[in-house]
Write a protein that holds these residues in place. Structure first.
Motif, PDB file in Angstrom:
ATOM      1  N   GLU A  38     -12.218 -37.623  -6.905  1.00 55.99           N
ATOM      2  CA  GLU A  38     -11.385 -37.165  -8.010  1.00 55.99           C
ATOM      3  C   GLU A  38     -12.234 -36.294  -8.926  1.00 55.99           C
ATOM      4  O   GLU A  38     -13.378 -36.641  -9.238  1.00 55.99           O
ATOM      5  N   ILE A  39     -11.682 -35.152  -9.346  1.00 54.82           N
ATOM      6  CA  ILE A  39     -12.422 -34.232 -10.195  1.00 54.82           C
ATOM      7  C   ILE A  39     -11.576 -33.835 -11.398  1.00 54.82           C
ATOM      8  O   ILE A  39     -10.355 -33.976 -11.404  1.00 54.82           O
ATOM      9  N   ASN A  40     -12.256 -33.344 -12.414  1.00 58.32           N
ATOM     10  CA  ASN A  40     -11.595 -32.811 -13.605  1.00 58.32           C
ATOM     11  C   ASN A  40     -12.573 -31.861 -14.275  1.00 58.32           C
ATOM     12  O   ASN A  40     -13.750 -31.801 -13.910  1.00 58.32           O
ATOM     13  N   SER A  41     -12.090 -31.113 -15.248  1.00 62.11           N
ATOM     14  CA  SER A  41     -12.959 -30.274 -16.061  1.00 62.11           C
ATOM     15  C   SER A  41     -12.747 -30.605 -17.531  1.00 62.11           C
ATOM     16  O   SER A  41     -11.601 -30.743 -17.975  1.00 62.11           O
ATOM     17  N   LEU A  42     -13.841 -30.746 -18.258  1.00 63.26           N
ATOM     18  CA  LEU A  42     -13.771 -30.930 -19.704  1.00 63.26           C
ATOM     19  C   LEU A  42     -14.009 -29.609 -20.433  1.00 63.26           C
ATOM     20  O   LEU A  42     -13.996 -29.568 -21.666  1.00 63.26           O
ATOM     21  N   GLY A  43     -14.249 -28.542 -19.667  1.00 70.09           N
ATOM     22  CA  GLY A  43     -14.414 -27.232 -20.270  1.00 70.09           C
ATOM     23  C   GLY A  43     -15.703 -27.064 -21.051  1.00 70.09           C
ATOM     24  O   GLY A  43     -16.521 -27.975 -21.151  1.00 70.09           O
ATOM     25  N   VAL A  46     -12.082 -38.642 -18.267  1.00 72.37           N
ATOM     26  CA  VAL A  46     -12.936 -38.107 -19.336  1.00 72.37           C
ATOM     27  C   VAL A  46     -14.372 -38.598 -19.225  1.00 72.37           C
ATOM     28  O   VAL A  46     -15.256 -38.076 -19.883  1.00 72.37           O
ATOM     29  N   ARG A  47     -14.670 -39.595 -18.400  1.00 70.19           N
ATOM     30  CA  ARG A  47     -15.984 -40.219 -18.269  1.00 70.19           C
ATOM     31  C   ARG A  47     -16.336 -41.002 -19.521  1.00 70.19           C
ATOM     32  O   ARG A  47     -15.806 -40.785 -20.589  1.00 70.19           O
TER      33      ARG A  47
END
Length: 435
Positions: free
Chosen positions: A164-169, A258-259
């Motif tokens: 699973e991945i995401n970006s916090l920018g 969000v970690r």
């Protein structure tokens, strides 16, 4: 008085330690393939190293750290995670200097400490394996770190993994999202948990990570970070996704991820496994992301970084649950049997000579009868026995027996002391040779 280990810790006994050694050595070999080198940092640091990097609103800092004042009146803490100490070492030892080719790639292994409620796979003293890479902003490095994490878990024979991945920018994207999140959460202020009320205006992303059920219901309607990424952040994340696809690494985008620590930005990821040993549904076993800005926080130059960490306890639970077969790491090559007290010197000489020649060897140290010694050799699954009795002692010979086949030969003791491998080659089949 009966002494017991502290709550939330575990004794790793010899049989279990073999599994730990296998995991650690496998990781070392794989990291070497990716050109990561080992770094070892202190088990305790200044409290500020962790409070500054993890964020003063994080659970780690506010609830979980083992901190204390030492005899010099310094505020110290046992390390709750590995990254901050590695970054401190990176800065203090000037690994950012021109003599160190970039990216600087390191890995670590060791104990971490958090005051949590002990449960399966989660202890107050736990062990992490982690990697950190400094000096590159390129999405390619993000993907290398993710691919290495997947590669490592697959080397351990694990299946049913999900990335699973995401970006916090970047900072601008986070600032825009931060305000949007505050605007959304403010009308719900009175409904939030006490922890989330404190965090709302300091770091509203913390509210998204809340374990409180009321908070979780409220944030279901919160805006998504992905809607607030600027062009540079979108470009970075799109490149990560394209590169993962080029390597045939499937992924799922989780916009709510969000970690747990404040220093992450841009790409973040979790590798999860579906196993009841860790709970219902998919559970995280490896997690990490990019943390541009963390080096500056600890007094270094502007220097991007990315890494991951995985918990050894949870990993081993998962390997056991998936019936991963580990190689035999404690094979006993030779057990030397002595018949009669007068053979003690010779058996000890043989054992030591074999060990010097690279064979795992043992003998009796309890003055037991031959039958008991042979029984021990069987129990220890020895590949060969070497037996010396009164007759052999006079003739300066010994009987070598291959335990699996029962094939036995008599050879000169001098030949055993000189080259036991040659005896195996001459008298036993090739497929039974000791590696």
């Amino acid at each position: 008085m009966r002494y017991q280990r502290p709550k939330g810790t575990a004794d790793i006994l010899p049989d279990e330690a073999q599994k730990w050694n296998y995991v650690e050595e496998t990781a070392r070999m794989l990291f070497n393939d990716y050109r990561y080198q080992e770094i070892r940092t202190p088990m305790f640091e200044s409290f500020d190293v962790f409070s500054r990097t993890s964020g003063d609103t994080s659970d780690v800092v506010t609830k979980e750290m083992y901190d204390f004042t030492d005899k010099g009146d310094r505020h110290m803490s046992l390390r709750p995670e590995g990254t901050a100490g590695v970054v401190r070492a990176f800065v203090e030892n000037k690994l950012y200097g021109p003599e160190h080719p970039r990216p600087v790639k390191v890995f670590y292994m060791g104990s971490m400490f958090r005051y949590e409620r002990p449960q399966s796979g989660r202890q107050r003293e736990f062990h992490q394996i982690g990697v950190e890479a400094f000096g590159s902003n390129e999405p390619e490095l993000d993907v290398e770190v993710i691919a290495m994490g997947m590669d490592l878990l697959q080397h351990f024979g694990l299946s049913d993994l999900r990335l699973e991945i995401n970006s916090l920018g970047d900072k601008a994207s986070r600032d825009a999202y931060r305000q949007a999140l505050i605007d959304y959460l403010d009308p719900h202020f009175d409904e939030l948990s006490d922890d989330s009320k404190v965090r709302l205006h300091k770091n509203p992303l913390r509210v998204l990570d809340s374990k409180d059920k009321r908070d979780q219901e409220i944030v279901k309607g919160a805006p998504s970070i992905l809607d607030y990424l600027n062009e540079d952040s979108k470009k970075h994340f799109d490149r990560v996704k394209a590169l993962l696809e080029s390597l045939n690494i499937p992924y799922v985008i989780d916009p709510e991820m969000v970690r747990g620590l404040d220093y992450y930005n841009h790409t973040i990821f979790e590798i999860m496994a579906d196993s009841k040993a860790l709970g219902e549904g998919y559970t995280t076993i490896c997690a990490g992301g990019r943390y541009n800005g963390l080096v500056e926080e600890l007094g270094g130059p502007e220097m991007p970084g990315i890494g991951f960490g995985l918990g050894m306890e949870r990993l081993l639970l998962l390997m056991n649950a998936q019936n991963v077969k580990l190689p035999v790491l404690d094979q006993l090559d030779v057990y030397v049997v002595g018949i009669g007290e007068q053979t003690s010197v010779e058996t000890l000489q043989i054992v030591q000579a074999l060990r010097a020649d690279g064979f795992a060897s043992d003998r009796d140290y309890l003055d037991r009868k031959p039958k008991a010694q042979f029984k021990t050799a069987n129990k220890l699954n020895a590949q060969y026995t070497i037996t010396i009795g009164e007759t052999e002692l006079k003739n300066k010979t010994a009987n070598v027996k291959q335990m699996r086949t029962g094939h036995e030969v008599t050879v000169a003791v001098s030949d055993i002391l000189h080259d036991f491998d040659d005896i195996i080659t001459k008298h036993f089949t090739d497929d039974e040779e000791i590696d």
